[in-house]
Design an enzyme around this catalytic site. Structure first.
Site, PDB file in Angstrom:
ATOM      1  CB  SER A 184      -0.282  -0.436   1.670  1.00 17.62           C
ATOM      2  OG  SER A 184      -1.219   1.590   1.190  1.00 17.62           O
ATOM      3  CE1 TYR A 197      -4.074  -1.733   4.973  1.00 13.92           C
ATOM      4  CE2 TYR A 197      -2.485   0.247   4.610  1.00 13.92           C
ATOM      5  CZ  TYR A 197      -3.560  -1.418   4.291  1.00 13.92           C
ATOM      6  OH  TYR A 197      -3.377  -1.051   2.914  1.00 13.92           O
ATOM      7  CB  ALA A 198       0.656   3.582   8.273  1.00 13.52           C
ATOM      8  CB  ALA A 199       3.280  -0.023  11.096  1.00 14.96           C
TER       9      ALA A 199
END
Length: 299
Positions: A184, A197-199
């Site tokens: 992503s 989520y980003a991590a």
């Protein structure tokens, strides 16, 4: 040592910029030649065996349909077996010679081992492993009352692909196959209320960038960066968070995204950003990160 670092601080940026100015035209020329070669020598997946995790909906579902149109054998993996059966039936109608349906949770090691073993037992080989399964949650980090609540996101988005890849590598080496990681843009450009989520996606990206070096040239690795995809399965809370800017950002259908992704995979691309403008976010995050900073709204 301190003086040496000070010298590097001054000289290295100058040398790097000079190097880029001199060799960038040659790099662009060779990239163009490489693109032409990949376009002409695009891999044919007819008769090849593909595992797709998270294939009951969204991008994973449409990746299955696109592989089926091209004549690939499929192993579809997800937690919703009833939905998988519907996807499998359509894949057969679209042209897949055979489709295996495996109910499994990628965050469980034994499930990952199981769907790889079942694929080999049924088809005798493995050519592509598509790590697509993922979950997300729109929530401020400080709002987690129990820190253990973040584990399902990390276990599914990061450890799941790691487990599946571990069991698939010996078989992919035999076929000089490929690993596809659906990551992503959030992995390199932070999104408010999606810190975990980003991590998890950042960890995924770095894991597969490292594997690309370790496994070359026996196994190819393609990392996919989908933009905002309309797939009918997005978390309603997440859509609420995105509604302010989704009106001005082009939302692409999962079918269009899947077709572009598989074209990129078959052409041997190391990175696939779809739609292609998504890659601009990477450059903004590296060069002008302040452009991507916005104050999230508190509920």
């Amino acid at each position: 040592m301190a003086m040496f670092n000070k010298i590097l601080n001054i000289l290295l940026p100058i040398v790097t910029v000079s190097f880029l100015l001199v060799f960038m035209p040659f790099s662009i020329f060779f990239k163009l030649l490489s693109f032409i070669r990949r376009y002409k020598e695009s891999e044919k997946v007819n008769g090849k065996v593909v595992i797709i995790t998270g294939s009951s909906s969204g991008i994973g579902e449409h990746l299955a349909y696109e592989y089926a149109r091209r004549g690939a054998y499929l192993t579809l993996v997800a937690r919703r077996e009833d939905r998988l059966q519907v996807v499998a039936d359509r894949c057969r109608r679209l042209g897949s010679p055979d489709v295996a349906v495996v109910r499994g949770d990628v965050s469980v090691i034994e499930d990952c081992k199981g769907f790889v073993q079942e694929t080999i037992a049924r088809f005798g080989r493995l050519d592509h492993l598509v790590n697509n399964a993922g979950i997300m949650e729109a929530k401020m980090f400080e709002d987690y009352s129990e820190i253990s609540d973040v584990l399902p996101i990390v276990n599914t988005n990061f450890w799941g692909p790691v487990y599946a890849t571990h069991f698939a590598i010996p078989h992919l080496k035999k076929t000089k196959g490929k690993i596809i990681a659906v990551a992503s843009p959030a992995g390199w450009a932070g999104v408010p209320k999606m810190s975990i989520y980003a991590a998890s996606k950042a960890a995924m990206i770095n894991f597969y960038e490292t594997l690309r070096i370790e496994l070359h040239p026996q196994i190819g690795v393609t990392i996919v960066f989908p933009g905002l995809i309309e797939n009918g399965s997005t978390n309603p809370d997440l859509l609420t968070e995105k509604q302010d800017w989704s009106q001005v950002v082009a939302i692409e259908s999962a079918a269009e995204c899947a077709k572009a992704v598989i074209n990129g995979i078959c052409r041997g691309k190391t990175f696939v950003a779809e739609p292609s403008w998504v890659r601009v976010l990477f450059w903004l995050s590296a060069i002008c990160p302040e452009f991507l900073i916005s104050k999230p709204k508190k509920n």
